[in-house]
Design a protein around this motif. Structure first.
Motif: not given
Length: 243
Positions: A130-155
């Protein structure tokens, strides 16, 4: 429809942790929209899909998906939001769903592992960011990018769908803007475009297969190249053309 999308999914979320809920029939789009709007720049009507998202925090919650519920089959897309590593493994390997939602609002309590992710990809299941949390809050933006990159390293960027989960029009972004956000999530340019186009279409087709228990064939007319047209010409016409 005003930002360029040709299809939208109305999401019905059930969280078993909050209270005991039952799966009801999806609301018909005709009840919400007397006349469907047209897609921007075309004369086609926008396609409205129904989606069911189950937030599961206990293995017993998965039994509802395993049962042959008549109401479940009425939804076009079935998504599951696993809260633990065990439930993530179950969702990837055994559950008959179309999407596995990835938590983007807080730090993941587990690490992604390659075997269940690869099995989900082999089964035609897609992972939703989801991208909406990343544009609403800076903290959730950090979690969004971090969790997404962790998934990309595997898939390795495979089977990714980026969606909004927007509740207000101001939270929506156009397809090209979302594809640019995909670059921040660790996707390549082609993978980002697929995450908002072909992967979404593949998720819809996977849902059709799940509902009908049959295969779905999607055909696309391929434009012929000039070289191919020349090779198919008869010899007499080739001689006239060359003369």
């Amino acid at each position: 429809f005003s930002v360029g999308y040709s299809a939208v999914a109305l999401n019905h979320v059930i969280d078993f942790k909050e209270k005991k809920q039952e799966i009801v029939k999806p609301v018909s789009p005709s009840e919400l929209f007397p006349s469907l709007p047209t897609v921007q720049g075309t004369s086609k009507r926008i396609k409205v899909l129904t989606r069911l998202t189950l937030v599961v925090s206990d293995p017993s919650h998965c039994n509802l998906l395993r049962s042959t519920s008549a109401n479940i089959r009425l939804y076009d897309i079935i998504a599951v939001y696993p809260k633990t590593e065990k439930l993530f493994h179950i969702a990837c390997t055994t559950l008959d769903v179309d999407l596995v939602c990835i938590n983007v609002t807080e730090k993941l309590p587990f690490y992604f592992r390659r075997p269940p992710v690869n099995m989900a990809i082999d089964r035609g299941i897609y992972f939703e960011l989801l991208y909406t949390p990343a544009i609403k809050d800076s903290t959730m933006r950090r979690y969004t990018i971090s969790n997404a990159i962790s998934l990309m390293q595997i898939c390795k960027g495979k089977n990714i769908v980026i969606s909004s989960a927007a509740e207000r029009p101001l939270e929506l972004r156009g397809p090209y803007d979302v594809a640019n956000l995909g670059l921040l999530f660790g996707l390549s340019e082609s993978e980002s475009k697929a995450a908002v186009s072909t992967n979404c279409r593949a998720t819809m087709l996977h849902g059709e297969t799940r509902k009908t228990a049959c295969g779905v064939v999607y055909t696309l007319k391929k434009p012929r190249k000039v070289e191919e047209e020349e090779t198919t010409l008869p010899a007499c016409k080739k001689a006239k053309t060359q003369a």
